[in-house]
Design an enzyme around this catalytic site. Structure first.
Site, short mmCIF file in Angstrom:
data_model
loop_
_atom_site.label_atom_id
_atom_site.label_comp_id
_atom_site.label_asym_id
_atom_site.label_seq_id
_atom_site.Cartn_x
_atom_site.Cartn_y
_atom_site.Cartn_z
N SER A 168 0.86 -1.19 0.00
CA SER A 168 0.00 0.00 0.00
C SER A 168 0.90 1.24 0.00
O SER A 168 1.70 1.40 -0.92
CB SER A 168 -0.94 -0.05 1.21
OG SER A 168 -1.85 1.03 1.19
N HIS A 188 -2.40 -1.17 -3.46
CA HIS A 188 -3.54 -0.28 -3.29
C HIS A 188 -3.31 1.00 -4.09
O HIS A 188 -2.36 1.75 -3.82
CB HIS A 188 -3.73 0.08 -1.81
CG HIS A 188 -4.04 -1.11 -0.95
ND1 HIS A 188 -3.89 -1.09 0.42
CD2 HIS A 188 -4.49 -2.36 -1.25
CE1 HIS A 188 -4.24 -2.26 0.92
NE2 HIS A 188 -4.60 -3.05 -0.08
N ASP A 235 -4.54 -5.28 5.67
CA ASP A 235 -4.80 -6.10 4.50
C ASP A 235 -3.62 -7.03 4.22
O ASP A 235 -2.47 -6.59 4.20
CB ASP A 235 -5.06 -5.20 3.28
CG ASP A 235 -5.60 -5.98 2.09
OD1 ASP A 235 -6.20 -7.05 2.31
OD2 ASP A 235 -5.42 -5.51 0.95
#
Length: 195
Positions: free
Chosen positions: A16, A42, A137
């Site tokens: 991310s 992401h 995540d």
């Protein structure tokens, strides 16, 4: 250039905040003999293709946005695109990419957890890597992979722009190793060279 073969192994990466630069540092020196790499980074919708094009200019491996139903080939990096979850499925000993709709998981879509949990189908023929990022995540998915016999790595906290994704994966018990990016690359090469 010789024709690429179906990948016998898988490397899956989740990232991310701070991910693009770290991903580039990991994959830019990898040879074309490296197994297929599948990445969930992401990103804002519509940016995956741009990131793939950018990475492709620096890498020996082919970097592209993954397409639904595509066979995973060695020497190729697939970046999850769109606003759908990306999974890997195994059919007849061959790995394929598949997209599916679904609710956001951990607030995101595509989610690292979805990809990693699906990659558990490869067992010891898979490597899961969680890089810099905010949130949790990937923690459950990495644990699923470890339980299936995969090699699992998280980025060392000191080298992360945001260390919560690797930290959460460690807390959950999914991480076998915690390494700096250059050592992760070395592990990827060793994994690729295994008979």
């Amino acid at each position: 250039m010789k024709k690429k073969q179906a990948s016998r192994r898988l490397i899956v990466i989740g990232a991310s905040v701070g991910g693009p630069a770290t991903i580039l540092s990991l994959i830019r020196e990898l040879p074309e003999s490296t197994p297929g790499i599948i990445i969930v980074q992401h990103l804002c919708k519509g940016f995956a293709a741009h990131m793939a094009d950018y990475l492709d200019t620096y890498c020996a491996m082919k970097v592209k946005e993954g397409r639904n139903g595509e066979m995973v080939l060695s020497g190729t990096v697939y970046l999850a695109g769109g606003d759908r979850h990306l999974k890997v499925v195994k059919r007849g000993g061959i790995y394929y990419l598949t997209y599916e709709d679904g609710a956001r998981i951990n607030g995101v879509r595509p989610a690292v957890d979805v990809l990693f949990s699906s990659a558990a189908c490869a067992g010891a023929d898979a490597m899961g890597i969680i890089l810099t990022g905010f949130g949790k995540d990937g923690a459950q998915g990495l644990l699923d992979m470890r339980r299936a016999g995969a090699y699992t790595i998280v980025q060392r906290a000191e080298s992360c722009a945001s260390s919560s994704m690797p930290t959460e994966a460690k807390k959950t018990g999914g991480a076998q190793m915690e390494l700096a990016p250059h050592k992760i690359t070395a592990c990827m090469v060793l994994f690729s060279e295994q008979p």
